[in-house]
Design a protein around this motif. Structure first.
Motif, short mmCIF file in Angstrom:
data_model
loop_
_atom_site.label_atom_id
_atom_site.label_comp_id
_atom_site.label_asym_id
_atom_site.label_seq_id
_atom_site.Cartn_x
_atom_site.Cartn_y
_atom_site.Cartn_z
N ASN A 39 0.81 -1.22 0.00
CA ASN A 39 0.00 0.00 0.00
C ASN A 39 0.84 1.27 0.00
OD1 ASN A 39 -2.26 -1.56 0.00
ND2 ASN A 39 -2.67 -1.35 2.17
N CYS A 40 2.16 1.14 0.22
CA CYS A 40 3.04 2.31 0.13
C CYS A 40 3.62 2.47 -1.26
CB CYS A 40 4.19 2.17 1.14
SG CYS A 40 3.75 2.65 2.81
N LEU A 41 3.40 1.49 -2.12
CA LEU A 41 4.02 1.49 -3.44
C LEU A 41 3.00 1.82 -4.52
CD1 LEU A 41 6.07 -1.80 -2.99
CD2 LEU A 41 6.82 0.54 -2.54
N LEU A 48 7.86 4.28 -4.28
CA LEU A 48 6.84 4.76 -3.34
C LEU A 48 5.77 5.55 -4.08
CD1 LEU A 48 9.06 6.01 -0.37
CD2 LEU A 48 7.67 3.96 -0.44
N SER A 49 4.56 5.43 -3.62
CA SER A 49 3.46 6.19 -4.22
C SER A 49 3.62 7.66 -3.88
CB SER A 49 2.12 5.66 -3.72
OG SER A 49 2.00 5.88 -2.34
N ASN A 50 3.00 8.52 -4.67
CA ASN A 50 3.10 9.97 -4.46
C ASN A 50 2.56 10.38 -3.09
OD1 ASN A 50 4.14 10.21 -7.04
ND2 ASN A 50 2.15 10.59 -7.97
N SER A 51 1.46 9.76 -2.68
CA SER A 51 0.86 10.11 -1.39
C SER A 51 1.78 9.70 -0.23
CB SER A 51 -0.50 9.44 -1.23
OG SER A 51 -0.39 8.04 -1.38
N LEU A 103 -5.70 10.01 3.48
CA LEU A 103 -5.10 8.77 2.97
C LEU A 103 -5.89 7.56 3.41
CD1 LEU A 103 -1.25 9.36 3.41
CD2 LEU A 103 -2.55 9.28 1.27
N GLN A 104 -6.37 7.59 4.65
CA GLN A 104 -7.20 6.48 5.13
C GLN A 104 -8.48 6.36 4.31
OE1 GLN A 104 -7.63 7.21 9.41
NE2 GLN A 104 -6.61 5.26 9.77
N ARG A 105 -9.15 7.49 4.07
CA ARG A 105 -10.37 7.47 3.27
C ARG A 105 -10.09 6.99 1.85
NH1 ARG A 105 -11.29 12.29 6.07
NH2 ARG A 105 -10.47 13.51 4.34
N MET A 106 -9.00 7.50 1.26
CA MET A 106 -8.65 7.13 -0.10
C MET A 106 -8.28 5.64 -0.18
SD MET A 106 -5.82 8.92 -2.57
CE MET A 106 -4.40 8.29 -1.68
N ASN A 107 -7.61 5.15 0.85
CA ASN A 107 -7.16 3.76 0.85
C ASN A 107 -8.32 2.78 0.95
OD1 ASN A 107 -4.59 2.37 0.68
ND2 ASN A 107 -5.23 1.39 2.57
N ARG A 108 -9.40 3.20 1.62
CA ARG A 108 -10.59 2.34 1.71
C ARG A 108 -11.23 2.15 0.33
NH1 ARG A 108 -12.12 5.76 6.27
NH2 ARG A 108 -11.19 4.86 8.13
N GLN A 109 -10.98 3.11 -0.56
CA GLN A 109 -11.57 3.03 -1.91
C GLN A 109 -10.60 2.46 -2.94
OE1 GLN A 109 -12.54 7.12 -2.42
NE2 GLN A 109 -14.16 7.11 -0.90
N GLY A 110 -9.46 1.97 -2.50
CA GLY A 110 -8.49 1.37 -3.43
C GLY A 110 -7.17 2.09 -3.47
N GLY A 111 -7.18 3.42 -3.43
CA GLY A 111 -5.95 4.21 -3.38
C GLY A 111 -5.06 4.04 -4.60
N GLU A 112 -3.84 4.55 -4.48
CA GLU A 112 -2.88 4.50 -5.58
C GLU A 112 -2.34 3.09 -5.81
OE1 GLU A 112 0.14 7.75 -5.91
OE2 GLU A 112 -0.82 8.43 -4.08
N SER A 113 -2.24 2.32 -4.73
CA SER A 113 -1.62 1.00 -4.85
C SER A 113 -2.59 -0.04 -5.40
CB SER A 113 -1.12 0.53 -3.48
OG SER A 113 -2.21 0.38 -2.59
N HIS A 118 -5.61 -1.65 5.06
CA HIS A 118 -5.02 -0.62 5.91
C HIS A 118 -3.88 0.07 5.17
CE1 HIS A 118 -7.25 -1.85 9.45
NE2 HIS A 118 -6.98 -3.11 9.15
N LEU A 119 -3.50 1.23 5.69
CA LEU A 119 -2.31 1.89 5.17
C LEU A 119 -1.09 1.04 5.52
CD1 LEU A 119 -3.13 5.54 6.22
CD2 LEU A 119 -3.12 4.64 3.91
#
Length: 199
Positions: A39-41, A48-51, A103-113, A118-119
Motif C-alpha cells: 500500500n506504500c508502493l 513509493l506512491s506519491n501520497s 489517505l485512510q479514506r482514499m485507501n478504503r476506496q483502493g488508493g494508488e496501490s 489498511h495503510l
C-alpha cells in the motif's frame, strides 16, 4: 533429471530437513502482507506512491519542527511546558493529521496501490509516533471546533424534562369546584325515614 515429477528448484529448496529457505521465504511474505507494504508502493511496485512520499515529507517536517522548538525550551523552561512546540508546530501537525485522514479514506476506496486495506505500516507507525509526541509528550490539545453546538444541544436536552414537567403541571392544574348544595326540602331517603317515625 527431467523425468522426475518435481522440478530442480523445488528439490534444492526443500533438500534440508528444516527447509530453512522455504520457512524464511514464507516468513517474509507473511510479514510483507501483514504490514500492508504494497500500500506504500505504486501499482507496478516501481517505487513509493506519491501520497506516501508526501506524507513522509510532512512527517519529517513535523519532527524537525518539534526538535527546532524544543532546543530553546529545554534550558529555560520546565520539561512539562511545551507551549512553543504547540503554538509553532500546530499548523504542520494539523496538515499531517489531515493528510493521514484523507489517505485512510482514499485507501478504503483502493488508493494508488490498488489494494483496499489498511495503510502500510510505515505510514501508520509514523502517524502513531507523531500523535503520541503531540498528545502525551507535549500535551498539546487542539480545541474542538464543535464545542458550542455540543453545549447547545446538551443544554437543550437537559432542559427538556423541566419544560415537560412544568407544562404538565400548568395544564393539569384545575380550579377547585365549589359545590353548592341545592335548597331542597330533603332527599327521598330522609322523607321515608320521617314517615316511618310518624307511622
Amino acid at each position: 533429471n527431467s523425468s522426475e515429477s518435481h522440478n530442480c528448484a523445488k528439490s534444492i529448496l526443500t533438500s534440508d530437513r528444516l527447509q530453512t529457505v522455504v520457512t524464511l521465504s514464507a516468513f517474509f511474505n507473511e510479514t510483507w502482507e501483514a504490514a500492508n507494504c504494497a500500500n506504500c508502493l505504486k501499482n507496478n511496485s516501481e517505487g513509493l506512491s506519491n501520497s506516501t512520499v508526501e506524507f513522509l515529507d510532512l512527517f519529517n517536517k513535523s519532527l524537525t519542527c518539534f526538535e527546532h522548538n524544543l532546543q530553546g525550551q529545554t534550558i529555560y523552561l520546565s520539561p512539562n511546558n511545551y507551549t512553543e512546540v504547540c503554538k509553532n508546530c500546530n499548523k504542520t501537525y494539523k496538515m499531517l493529521n489531515d493528510l493521514y485522514n484523507s489517505l485512510q479514506r482514499m485507501n478504503r476506496q483502493g488508493g494508488e496501490s490498488g489494494h483496499s486495506a489498511h495503510l502500510c505500516i510505515d505510514v501508520e507507525d509514523a502517524m502513531n509516533i507523531t500523535r503520541k509526541l503531540w498528545s502525551r509528550t507535549f500535551d498539546c490539545s487542539v480545541p474542538c471546533s464543535d464545542t458550542v453546538p455540543v453545549i447547545a444541544v446538551s443544554s437543550f436536552i437537559l432542559f427538556l424534562p423541566i419544560v415537560f414537567y412544568l407544562s404538565s403541571f400548568l395544564h393539569s392544574k384545575q380550579k377547585k369546584r365549589i359545590l353548592i348544595l341545592p335548597k331542597r326540602i330533603q332527599s327521598n331517603a330522609s322523607l321515608v325515614n320521617i314517615q316511618e317515625k310518624y307511622s
